[in-house]
Design a protein around this motif. Structure first.
Motif, mmCIF file in Angstrom:
data_model
loop_
_atom_site.group_PDB
_atom_site.id
_atom_site.type_symbol
_atom_site.label_atom_id
_atom_site.label_comp_id
_atom_site.label_asym_id
_atom_site.label_seq_id
_atom_site.Cartn_x
_atom_site.Cartn_y
_atom_site.Cartn_z
ATOM 1 N N UNK A 1 -1.048 1.210 -1.517
ATOM 2 C CA UNK A 1 -1.662 1.636 -2.782
ATOM 3 C C UNK A 1 -0.999 2.913 -3.285
ATOM 4 N N UNK A 2 -0.569 3.780 -2.341
ATOM 5 C CA UNK A 2 0.167 4.984 -2.759
ATOM 6 C C UNK A 2 1.496 4.610 -3.412
ATOM 7 N N UNK A 3 2.158 3.624 -2.811
ATOM 8 C CA UNK A 3 3.426 3.134 -3.388
ATOM 9 C C UNK A 3 3.192 2.618 -4.812
ATOM 10 N N UNK B 1 0.788 3.508 -6.781
ATOM 11 C CA UNK B 1 0.461 4.653 -7.644
ATOM 12 C C UNK B 1 1.744 5.370 -8.100
ATOM 13 N N UNK B 2 2.686 5.490 -7.165
ATOM 14 C CA UNK B 2 3.977 6.100 -7.526
ATOM 15 C C UNK B 2 4.670 5.249 -8.590
ATOM 16 N N UNK B 3 4.562 3.943 -8.417
ATOM 17 C CA UNK B 3 5.155 3.019 -9.395
ATOM 18 C C UNK B 3 4.516 3.217 -10.774
ATOM 19 N N UNK B 4 3.197 3.393 -10.792
ATOM 20 C CA UNK B 4 2.486 3.597 -12.053
ATOM 21 C C UNK B 4 2.912 4.904 -12.713
ATOM 22 N N UNK B 5 3.029 5.957 -11.903
ATOM 23 C CA UNK B 5 3.444 7.265 -12.452
ATOM 24 C C UNK B 5 4.867 7.167 -13.004
ATOM 25 N N UNK C 1 -2.659 2.788 -12.611
ATOM 26 C CA UNK C 1 -2.846 3.928 -11.704
ATOM 27 C C UNK C 1 -4.314 4.026 -11.274
ATOM 28 N N UNK C 2 -5.216 3.849 -12.252
ATOM 29 C CA UNK C 2 -6.654 3.948 -11.930
ATOM 30 C C UNK C 2 -7.044 2.882 -10.894
ATOM 31 N N UNK C 3 -6.578 1.655 -11.121
ATOM 32 C CA UNK C 3 -6.891 0.562 -10.172
ATOM 33 C C UNK C 3 -6.389 0.893 -8.767
ATOM 34 N N UNK D 1 -8.366 1.443 -5.179
ATOM 35 C CA UNK D 1 -8.041 0.741 -3.915
ATOM 36 C C UNK D 1 -7.816 1.754 -2.795
ATOM 37 N N UNK D 2 -7.092 2.826 -3.122
ATOM 38 C CA UNK D 2 -6.819 3.884 -2.140
ATOM 39 C C UNK D 2 -8.130 4.521 -1.680
#
Lengths: 156, 504
Positions: free
Chosen positions: A11-13, A15-19, A53-55, A59-60
């Motif tokens: 989920x961190x990966x 999130x990085x993708x979203x950013x 990112x919110x999703x 999950x995180x």
């Protein structure tokens, strides 16, 4: 690796993708220059990146709320099996690099040979037969049957 | 009568042309692919799309639709014989099919499930014939706000229904939509989200994404498990294949109930065959006079889910053909195939190219008949073939994936894209992220953005345009309600818990 940690890392990966997706839209306009309406090239992807990112953050966050016994199940196989997966992916990568140099038939033959010998533990003689058959059959279907010109490498 | 006449004429034309060969071949391949654990309809269709480029659109679509239909039949073979479902909808088949096989009734289980699948398929296709026209007539009224509402509704449905964790489904749908924005923006001409990689300027195509997320990730699962050749243990001969009259009599009403449930659920985006089979099984257990015997080899519990699975396929084709909105990963890939051939499904397809629709329906009808013959009469042959194919699956899928991706774009950089999605797909599937919404998001992304932009322009920047019309307002409210329902429910339950605790 335990599933909880795998879940967090993935989920961190994401999130990085979203950013990074949001960052990619920053040099584009949200509005259209002529009309000033919110129809610019950045508007839609920017909103998508925020929602994505919110999703992923939910999950995180959920990994901290869920019961331990559910999350502590083994998520990934033993290192030896993971190594097989890594070898396989590396072989595909190598095939993509080799194809423009030695052509389709050669690269596919080598790839299937390595898969059959190293991963499927087949004997050399049958591995050569399978590799040759796979490369030639697929070449015939696409090049002769469908008219797709496959790379010939240095012969091009 | 015009409708049935059109389908009848199309069937006759298909029957006496090369298309019948592709109909049978598609069904045969689909049955084999459905029976091989892991290779579901999405993977199989994605693998075979590149092979249809040389065919005309009708032949290609009939071929792919019959692969899809064949997978629905094939999934049950390994479920009954080895308790290993070939695909997700076949999980329920294990509940009663495998106990029947253990009691030495594998043959009748095959016969009943094959016949139930056939009847379910016919009910689904009849529903498709009857309802596709009216739905498309209704959809002609749709403008950009309605289409945007429909896209939000479809994506939220598939996001929520395709996974046990709704937020993971929605996240994958959003990732798919983001992938759809990569490359050239055709309105402004700007290049977006490419990270400076030239291979991404033309965008992310469906085939590399679908083959990576479904087929390549499946290969990684095969590699990880390292088990092969163990899944077919039962012996099956032509002699012990046929069910008794009593079996047929007992499965009569379950098949009717299952077919209706399957068709209605199939129409919903995202629900698909898996949901249909579970609901059909639950309903059958509920109405049974001896529910305690379920799980021990009850014919009713086998027949109903099988018919619902195949009926759902006809239902799923209604939103695909009439609205251009696929209901599952498999139909999303079918939509991608249609777009590659230059056919845009939607209400105008029925006005401009009705023959295409009736040929596809006729192809499915003929395919269903061929599949009944194959799946009742030729099961021992399929079992033998599966034993031959399975050991070479790893190499075969890999070579076909690379060739298929290259054939689509003649560009090796797409193979890197497939590789990336293969890795993401492997990790995502390991952690129960569904892949269907990812593909659906990619396919629907450009259309969703177009509808949004056109709506904003129509409303001169006023976002309330989405709530001016009843259709767009309803679709948006329901779609957003589906997404936020788990959040509201969680907040409501937490508040109730707090209130309970605060009471003396």
């Amino acid at each position: 690796m335990k599933k909880k940690w795998a879940e967090r890392m993935f989920s961190l990966f994401l999130m990085v993708l979203a950013v990074s997706a949001y960052w990619q839209t920053l040099n584009l306009s949200v509005t259209e220059s002529k009309t000033g309406l919110l129809t610019g090239p950045a508007f839609f992807p920017q909103w998508l990146a925020i929602l994505f990112f919110i999703c992923c953050a939910i999950i995180f966050g959920k990994t901290y709320l869920q019961a331990e016994d559910v999350l502590l199940a083994q998520a990934f196989p033993a290192p030896r099996r993971l190594l097989k997966i890594f070898v396989f992916l590396a072989m595909i990568g190598l095939t993509v690099i080799l194809t423009p140099l030695i052509g389709w038939l050669g690269s596919q033959f080598i790839m299937v040979l390595v898969i059959e010998v190293a991963l499927e533990k087949r004997k050399w003689a049958s591995a050569v037969g399978i590799s040759l058959t796979a490369a030639v059959v697929v070449y015939a279907i696409f090049e002769l049957g469908l008219g797709v010109r496959l790379p010939r490498g240095f012969l091009d | 009568m015009g409708l049935f006449q059109s389908v009848f004429d199309a069937s006759i034309n298909l029957l006496f042309s090369v298309n019948i060969f592709y109909t049978v071949l598609g069904g045969f391949i689909g049955t084999l692919a459905g029976a091989l654990p892991g290779l579901g309809p999405s993977t199989s269709i994605a693998l075979f799309i590149p092979l249809t480029f040389g065919l005309n659109p009708i032949t290609g679509m009939v071929f792919l639709c019959n692969i899809y239909q064949g997978c629905m039949y094939g999934g049950r073979i390994t479920s009954i014989l080895a308790n290993i479902p070939g695909d997700a909808p076949a999980i329920v088949t294990c509940f009663e099919g495998y106990p029947m096989a253990q009691k030495g009734r594998a043959g009748p289980a095959m016969g009943i499930s094959g016949t139930a699948s056939f009847i379910g398929g016919m009910v689904g296709l009849t529903g498709l014939m009857l309802f596709a026209g009216p739905v498309s007539d209704f959809a002609i009224q749709f403008g950009p706000p309605e289409y945007f509402g429909l896209m939000v509704f479809a994506l939220s449905c598939i996001g929520i229904l395709s996974s046990e964790s709704p937020v993971k489904g929605v996240a994958m749908g959003l990732l798919g939509l983001l992938c759809g924005t990569v490359g050239h923006d055709f309105v402004s001409g700007a290049i977006r989200m490419t990270y400076g990689i030239t291979g991404l300027i033309d965008g992310i195509d469906l085939i590399p994404l679908a083959l990576g997320a479904f087929a390549l990730s499946e290969v990684l699962f095969i590699l990880e498990k390292g088990e092969k050749g163990a899944f077919i243990k039962s012996k099956l001969t032509f002699k012990n294949l046929y069910p008794s009259l009593e079996d047929f009599f007992r499965s009569k009403w379950p098949v009717v109930r299952g077919s209706i449930i399957g068709f209605l659920i199939g129409v919903l985006p995202g629900a698909g065959g898996t949901t249909a089979t579970f609901i059909a099984y639950a309903v059958e257990k509920k109405v049974s006079k001896s529910p305690e015997k379920f799980g021990t080899g009850m014919v009713e519990g086998l027949a109903s889910p099988e018919s619902s699975n195949n009926a759902s396929e006809g239902g799923a084709l209604i939103p695909l053909l009439t609205l251009g909105v696929p209901g599952s990963g498999g139909t999303a890939i079918l939509l991608g195939g249609l777009m590659i051939w230059g056919i845009r499904p939607g209400p105008m397809l029925f006005q401009e190219n009705p023959d295409f629709v009736w040929y596809v329906v006729a192809g499915l009808l003929l395919g269903n008949i061929a599949l009944l013959i194959m799946n009742v009469g030729l099961i021992p042959l399929f079992v033998s073939l599966l034993k031959v194919i399975e050991p070479y699956l790893l190499s075969a899928i890999t070579v076909l994936c690379i060739a298929g991706v290259y054939a689509c774009s003649r560009n090796l950089s797409d193979v890197w894209i497939m590789l990336a999605f293969g890795m993401v797909g492997y990790f995502a599937r390991k952690l129960d992220y569904p892949m269907g919404p990812l593909v659906l998001g990619l396919v629907l992304g450009p259309r969703t953005e177009d509808s949004l932009r056109q709506s904003i322009m129509m409303g001169h920047g006023d976002m309330s345009i989405f709530f001016h019309g009843p259709i767009s307002a309803t679709l948006l409210i329901v779609g957003l309600g589906i997404i936020f329902y788990p959040v509201f429910r969680y907040a409501f339950l937490a508040a109730r818990e707090r209130m309970k605790k605060s009471r003396p």
